[in-house]
Design a protein around this motif. Structure first.
Motif, PDB file in Angstrom:
ATOM      1  N   GLY A 183       0.583  23.662  65.076  1.00  0.00           N
ATOM      2  CA  GLY A 183      -0.835  24.017  65.011  1.00  0.00           C
ATOM      3  C   GLY A 183      -1.128  25.454  65.387  1.00  0.00           C
ATOM      4  O   GLY A 183      -2.260  25.785  65.758  1.00  0.00           O
ATOM      5  N   LYS A 184      -0.147  26.323  65.301  1.00  0.00           N
ATOM      6  CA  LYS A 184      -0.307  27.734  65.688  1.00  0.00           C
ATOM      7  C   LYS A 184      -1.174  28.493  64.690  1.00  0.00           C
ATOM      8  O   LYS A 184      -1.197  28.181  63.505  1.00  0.00           O
ATOM      9  N   PRO A 185      -1.870  29.524  65.181  1.00  0.00           N
ATOM     10  CA  PRO A 185      -2.542  30.447  64.252  1.00  0.00           C
ATOM     11  C   PRO A 185      -1.474  31.359  63.631  1.00  0.00           C
ATOM     12  O   PRO A 185      -0.614  31.892  64.338  1.00  0.00           O
ATOM     13  N   ILE A 186      -1.526  31.502  62.307  1.00  0.00           N
ATOM     14  CA  ILE A 186      -0.471  32.223  61.580  1.00  0.00           C
ATOM     15  C   ILE A 186      -1.103  33.206  60.601  1.00  0.00           C
ATOM     16  O   ILE A 186      -2.081  32.885  59.925  1.00  0.00           O
ATOM     17  N   LEU A 187      -0.505  34.389  60.532  1.00  0.00           N
ATOM     18  CA  LEU A 187      -0.878  35.361  59.511  1.00  0.00           C
ATOM     19  C   LEU A 187       0.373  35.725  58.735  1.00  0.00           C
ATOM     20  O   LEU A 187       1.365  36.150  59.316  1.00  0.00           O
ATOM     21  N   ILE A 188       0.326  35.524  57.430  1.00  0.00           N
ATOM     22  CA  ILE A 188       1.396  35.952  56.537  1.00  0.00           C
ATOM     23  C   ILE A 188       1.004  37.333  56.022  1.00  0.00           C
ATOM     24  O   ILE A 188      -0.091  37.521  55.498  1.00  0.00           O
ATOM     25  N   GLU A 189       1.908  38.288  56.195  1.00  0.00           N
ATOM     26  CA  GLU A 189       1.667  39.665  55.779  1.00  0.00           C
ATOM     27  C   GLU A 189       2.683  40.003  54.685  1.00  0.00           C
ATOM     28  O   GLU A 189       3.877  40.127  54.950  1.00  0.00           O
ATOM     29  N   VAL A 190       2.219  40.102  53.437  1.00  0.00           N
ATOM     30  CA  VAL A 190       3.092  40.471  52.331  1.00  0.00           C
ATOM     31  C   VAL A 190       3.053  41.991  52.231  1.00  0.00           C
ATOM     32  O   VAL A 190       1.999  42.576  51.981  1.00  0.00           O
ATOM     33  N   SER A 191       4.204  42.614  52.454  1.00  0.00           N
ATOM     34  CA  SER A 191       4.202  44.076  52.496  1.00  0.00           C
ATOM     35  C   SER A 191       5.434  44.658  51.826  1.00  0.00           C
ATOM     36  O   SER A 191       6.410  43.956  51.563  1.00  0.00           O
ATOM     37  N   ALA A 192       5.340  45.948  51.552  1.00  0.00           N
ATOM     38  CA  ALA A 192       6.448  46.716  50.984  1.00  0.00           C
ATOM     39  C   ALA A 192       6.468  48.069  51.692  1.00  0.00           C
ATOM     40  O   ALA A 192       5.404  48.624  51.983  1.00  0.00           O
ATOM     41  N   PRO A 193       7.647  48.604  51.966  1.00  0.00           N
ATOM     42  CA  PRO A 193       7.716  49.876  52.696  1.00  0.00           C
ATOM     43  C   PRO A 193       7.108  51.050  51.946  1.00  0.00           C
ATOM     44  O   PRO A 193       6.691  52.023  52.557  1.00  0.00           O
ATOM     45  N   TRP A 194       6.991  50.951  50.640  1.00  0.00           N
ATOM     46  CA  TRP A 194       6.445  52.033  49.817  1.00  0.00           C
ATOM     47  C   TRP A 194       4.937  51.910  49.602  1.00  0.00           C
ATOM     48  O   TRP A 194       4.324  52.778  48.978  1.00  0.00           O
ATOM     49  N   CYS A 195       4.318  50.870  50.137  1.00  0.00           N
ATOM     50  CA  CYS A 195       2.899  50.570  49.875  1.00  0.00           C
ATOM     51  C   CYS A 195       1.988  51.262  50.892  1.00  0.00           C
ATOM     52  O   CYS A 195       2.031  50.947  52.080  1.00  0.00           O
ATOM     53  N   PRO A 196       1.123  52.191  50.443  1.00  0.00           N
ATOM     54  CA  PRO A 196       0.225  52.870  51.386  1.00  0.00           C
ATOM     55  C   PRO A 196      -0.824  51.940  52.001  1.00  0.00           C
ATOM     56  O   PRO A 196      -1.215  52.133  53.157  1.00  0.00           O
ATOM     57  N   ILE A 197      -1.251  50.927  51.272  1.00  0.00           N
ATOM     58  CA  ILE A 197      -2.224  49.976  51.822  1.00  0.00           C
ATOM     59  C   ILE A 197      -1.568  49.157  52.931  1.00  0.00           C
ATOM     60  O   ILE A 197      -2.163  48.932  53.987  1.00  0.00           O
ATOM     61  N   CYS A 198      -0.324  48.752  52.712  1.00  0.00           N
ATOM     62  CA  CYS A 198       0.414  48.008  53.743  1.00  0.00           C
ATOM     63  C   CYS A 198       0.552  48.848  55.007  1.00  0.00           C
ATOM     64  O   CYS A 198       0.396  48.340  56.119  1.00  0.00           O
ATOM     65  N   LYS A 199       0.839  50.127  54.832  1.00  0.00           N
ATOM     66  CA  LYS A 199       0.970  51.032  55.981  1.00  0.00           C
ATOM     67  C   LYS A 199      -0.345  51.152  56.732  1.00  0.00           C
ATOM     68  O   LYS A 199      -0.352  51.294  57.955  1.00  0.00           O
ATOM     69  N   ALA A 200      -1.458  51.087  56.033  1.00  0.00           N
ATOM     70  CA  ALA A 200      -2.773  51.139  56.675  1.00  0.00           C
ATOM     71  C   ALA A 200      -3.074  49.827  57.405  1.00  0.00           C
ATOM     72  O   ALA A 200      -3.733  49.827  58.448  1.00  0.00           O
ATOM     73  N   GLN A 201      -2.604  48.716  56.875  1.00  0.00           N
ATOM     74  CA  GLN A 201      -2.861  47.406  57.491  1.00  0.00           C
ATOM     75  C   GLN A 201      -2.067  47.200  58.779  1.00  0.00           C
ATOM     76  O   GLN A 201      -2.571  46.573  59.719  1.00  0.00           O
ATOM     77  N   LYS A 202      -0.856  47.695  58.828  1.00  0.00           N
ATOM     78  CA  LYS A 202       0.047  47.408  59.954  1.00  0.00           C
ATOM     79  C   LYS A 202      -0.534  47.777  61.322  1.00  0.00           C
ATOM     80  O   LYS A 202      -0.490  46.960  62.234  1.00  0.00           O
ATOM     81  N   PRO A 203      -1.104  48.980  61.524  1.00  0.00           N
ATOM     82  CA  PRO A 203      -1.649  49.269  62.860  1.00  0.00           C
ATOM     83  C   PRO A 203      -2.878  48.420  63.193  1.00  0.00           C
ATOM     84  O   PRO A 203      -3.115  48.115  64.365  1.00  0.00           O
TER      85      PRO A 203
END
Length: 128
Positions: free
Chosen positions: A40-60
């Motif tokens: 019953g844990k709260p879970i966030l799945i983060e689909v990311s790629a090292p080359w993705c600028p949006i992913c880099k913005a989401q991480k922090p």
């Protein structure tokens, strides 16, 4: 091939992560995800790629949220967009920068390409 003992160790690790360690997402492992859902844990799945600028913005943004006491139990699983096509298919995730929120076994929301901290926070709040 992964042994049962290895899968149980990964599941235990995912469930025992302390808030201080939760800053970094855990690489997605099906056994750990299944165990977290059953617990019953709260879970966030983060689909990311090292080359993705949006992913880099989401991480922090996600890292900051994991330090918030409200989200002390949140587990963040990282799914590598380039190498985990099997997982992408299972989650019906078609793009990097996809965030999928689960409250236990139930998907409670998802977003694609979101970089507004308050919107990501709103998504994560649905896991509680």
């Amino acid at each position: 091939m992964t042994t049962r003992r290895q899968l149980l160790a990964v599941a235990w690790l995912a469930l025992s992560i302390s808030p201080a360690m939760a800053v970094d997402p855990v690489p997605f492992q099906q056994a750990a995800f299944d165990a977290a859902q059953k617990a019953g844990k709260p879970i966030l799945i983060e689909v990311s790629a090292p080359w993705c600028p949006i992913c880099k913005a989401q991480k922090p943004i996600i890292a900051k949220l994991t330090q918030d006491p409200r989200f002390k139990d949140l587990l963040v699983f990282d799914v590598d967009f380039d190498s985990r096509k099997d997982v992408l298919k299972a989650f019906n995730a078609r793009m990097q920068s996809t965030l999928i929120a689960f409250k236990g076994e139930t998907e409670v929301g998802r977003s694609v390409g979101e970089t507004q901290p308050e919107w990501i926070e709103g998504l994560v709040e649905k896991t509680l």
